[in-house]
Scaffold this active site. Structure first.
Site, PDB file in Angstrom:
ATOM      1  N   HIS A 156       0.831  -1.222   0.000  1.00  0.00           N
ATOM      2  CA  HIS A 156       0.000   0.000   0.000  1.00  0.00           C
ATOM      3  C   HIS A 156       0.861   1.266   0.000  1.00  0.00           C
ATOM      4  O   HIS A 156       0.430   2.319   0.460  1.00  0.00           O
ATOM      5  CB  HIS A 156      -0.949   0.040   1.203  1.00  0.00           C
ATOM      6  CG  HIS A 156      -1.693  -1.241   1.431  1.00  0.00           C
ATOM      7  ND1 HIS A 156      -2.920  -1.503   0.889  1.00  0.00           N
ATOM      8  CD2 HIS A 156      -1.341  -2.350   2.125  1.00  0.00           C
ATOM      9  CE1 HIS A 156      -3.323  -2.719   1.249  1.00  0.00           C
ATOM     10  NE2 HIS A 156      -2.375  -3.268   1.996  1.00  0.00           N
ATOM     11  N   SER A 277      15.142  21.163 -16.715  1.00  0.00           N
ATOM     12  CA  SER A 277      13.950  21.969 -16.950  1.00  0.00           C
ATOM     13  C   SER A 277      14.363  23.225 -17.697  1.00  0.00           C
ATOM     14  O   SER A 277      15.437  23.782 -17.447  1.00  0.00           O
ATOM     15  CB  SER A 277      13.329  22.339 -15.603  1.00  0.00           C
ATOM     16  OG  SER A 277      12.528  23.498 -15.739  1.00  0.00           O
ATOM     17  N   LYS A 283      16.410  21.561 -11.572  1.00  0.00           N
ATOM     18  CA  LYS A 283      15.686  20.317 -11.824  1.00  0.00           C
ATOM     19  C   LYS A 283      16.510  19.242 -12.529  1.00  0.00           C
ATOM     20  O   LYS A 283      17.338  19.521 -13.361  1.00  0.00           O
ATOM     21  CB  LYS A 283      14.443  20.599 -12.687  1.00  0.00           C
ATOM     22  CG  LYS A 283      13.348  21.338 -11.984  1.00  0.00           C
ATOM     23  CD  LYS A 283      12.798  20.616 -10.761  1.00  0.00           C
ATOM     24  CE  LYS A 283      12.001  19.392 -11.132  1.00  0.00           C
ATOM     25  NZ  LYS A 283      10.751  19.748 -11.837  1.00  0.00           N
ATOM     26  N   GLU A 290       9.066   8.350 -16.585  1.00  0.00           N
ATOM     27  CA  GLU A 290       7.703   8.860 -16.785  1.00  0.00           C
ATOM     28  C   GLU A 290       7.123   8.362 -18.111  1.00  0.00           C
ATOM     29  O   GLU A 290       5.952   8.001 -18.198  1.00  0.00           O
ATOM     30  CB  GLU A 290       7.711  10.389 -16.782  1.00  0.00           C
ATOM     31  CG  GLU A 290       8.091  10.971 -15.423  1.00  0.00           C
ATOM     32  CD  GLU A 290       8.378  12.461 -15.538  1.00  0.00           C
ATOM     33  OE1 GLU A 290       7.432  13.239 -15.408  1.00  0.00           O
ATOM     34  OE2 GLU A 290       9.541  12.827 -15.775  1.00  0.00           O
TER      35      GLU A 290
END
Ligand code: ARG
Length: 463
Positions: A156, A277, A283, A290
């Site tokens: 979980h 970024s 970043k 992704e």
């Protein structure tokens, strides 16, 4: 404009028809399979006496030339080339003259395209399996490299019990082993030649589909011509197998997204396998990870789309079946790219083993060990569970150290406190397939053997 099928037509095809029905832009990648299929077909026509030896040689020479032109990019397509099959036949006839008109004897594009796509799928499965083995090899190397390092195991997405990092990495390795197995299984089932089924019913000419199948390296030949030209089960199966690989990659990806976040801090991505970024200078983004999630959606779409295309189609060939190619090609390409990208990602990521250990060493990670300690002393598990649960609650509510509560508890005491020490819980999973050092060492051996066996299976295919 003249097409290969213009005999009964008074006028040529409308521009809109061609624009809508053309498949050449994507099916030209079938050309090696189309040429192989045509070579075998021509040799078969020769054996049957439908072509004499010099005709066979002339057509084969033209096919060689077409092969070379398509390989080096000098092949010139013309507007009437609807698909790769018509383009190849048109060019063979230009090169060989009237004898080229005999190439399509006893054959239809319906059995031809089914043959081509099976050959394509066979060879691409081999290429994908090769990449799966490479990714598995990286997971194994990393598992060996990190030794007995451990991190929290989650259920979980809540910390549950510590597990070795090697165990976690190999969990993904075993999923890929099933993927590999499924692909080889699909390949075995699709290894049936449809060539000789003709448009749908076979032929009155003395063809020998069995010999042509053997010539093409197929393990078997069709038993039913209607089924042979309309069966796309192999595309559906292969697409499912590829889609499930995509789903597996997305699960790895999701973990890397989490692990590389500042909140987890379990890994630092290599510069070559992360992106920056355009606005935020600090970043470092896990774009590969992704995209494994994003692209799995597209793969599921390919599979669902193909099944919808097949649903309700009457026998035998219907033009709808032309829609089998783009989803398959896209899935093959995306999975080949995805496996390579994830291989690079997993091979180059720096694991922050201290941070993983610190997260796993929170005292509550040993709660199950405390309960099992009580069980070893004769306490029924349900009772032990309640005792430890109450201690954890007291510790969380009252702010007392769990260790102090354990020492003070009559049924636990100083012995039990040792279970809360750093790394102790991780070391205590000793059963087969478990997450501790003993079983993981055995697992590494089994996984390595599995890779060797699968590599052998691949080599045995001789592809
Ligand atoms: N381009 C077609 C396909 O991919 C080839 C078969 C066409 N057959 C036909 N009878 N129109 O399915």
């Amino acid at each position: 404009m003249s097409t290969l099928w213009h005999g009964r037509f008074e006028r040529g095809p409308a521009e809109q028809l061609l624009a809508y029905t053309v498949s050449l832009p994507y099916d030209q990648r079938l050309f090696p399979d189309d040429i192989d299929g045509s070579r075998a077909h021509v040799r078969g026509l020769g054996r049957s006496g439908l072509l004499d030896e010099s005709e066979v040689q002339e057509i084969l020479a033209a096919l060689d030339r077409v092969d070379a032109e398509l390989s080096d990019g000098t092949f010139e397509f013309v507007p009437s080339d609807e698909d790769i099959h018509t383009a190849v036949e048109r060019r063979v006839t230009e090169l060989a003259g009237p004898v080229g008109g005999k190439l399509h004897t006893g054959r239809s594009r319906n059995d031809q395209v089914a043959t081509d796509l099976r050959l394509f799928t066979k060879r691409n499965i081999v290429a994908i399996v090769e990449r799966i083995l490479e990714l598995q090899g990286v997971l194994l190397d990393r598992a060996v490299e990190v030794g007995d390092a451990y991190l929290p195991g989650y259920t979980h997405l809540q910390r549950a019990q510590p597990v070795l990092l090697a165990h976690h990495l190999l969990a993904h390795g075993w999923a890929l082993a099933r993927d590999l197995d499924r692909l080889l299984d699909a390949r075995r089932r699709l290894d049936v030649s449809p060539l000789g089924a003709g448009a749908l019913a076979g032929s009155s000419l003395p063809l020998d589909p069995e010999a042509v199948a053997a010539d093409l390296g197929f393990a078997a030949v069709f038993d039913n011509s209607l089924d042979a030209v309309s069966d796309r089960d192999f595309v559906a199966e292969t697409l499912f197998d590829l889609t499930l690989i995509g789903v597996h990659l997305s699960r790895i990806g999701e973990e890397i997204v989490l692990w590389s976040s500042e909140e987890f801090g379990f890994c630092r991505l290599d510069d070559g396998y992360s992106t920056g970024s355009s606005m935020l200078p600090q970043k470092k983004n896990p774009d590969i990870a992704e995209l494994t999630r994003g692209k799995s959606g597209r793969l599921i779409g390919n599979l669902a789309g193909l099944l919808a295309t097949l649903k309700g189609l009457p026998l035998a060939y219907n033009r709808d079946l032309q829609e089998d190619k783009e989803p398959l090609f896209d899935a093959v390409d995306q999975i080949a790219l995805g496996l390579a990208a994830v291989q690079g990602l997993m091979g180059s990521t720096t694991f922050n083993l201290d941070r993983m250990a610190a997260a796993a060493d929170s005292p509550t990670s040993s709660a199950t060990d405390l309960a099992e300690h009580l069980v070893a002393g004769g306490t029924p598990f349900r009772e032990a569970h309640a005792i430890v649960g109450a201690l954890v609650r007291d510790s969380l509510d009252g702010g007392a150290d769990l260790a102090d509560l354990v020492v003070a508890h009559p049924a636990l005491g100083a012995d039990a406190v040792a279970l809360l020490g750093p790394g102790v819980a991780a070391s205590r999973r000793t059963t087969r397939g478990g997450a501790g050092p003993g079983p993981v060492a055995d697992q590494v051996v089994r996984f390595r053997n599995r890779l060797a066996t699968d590599r052998q299976h691949l080599d045995d295919l001789g592809a």
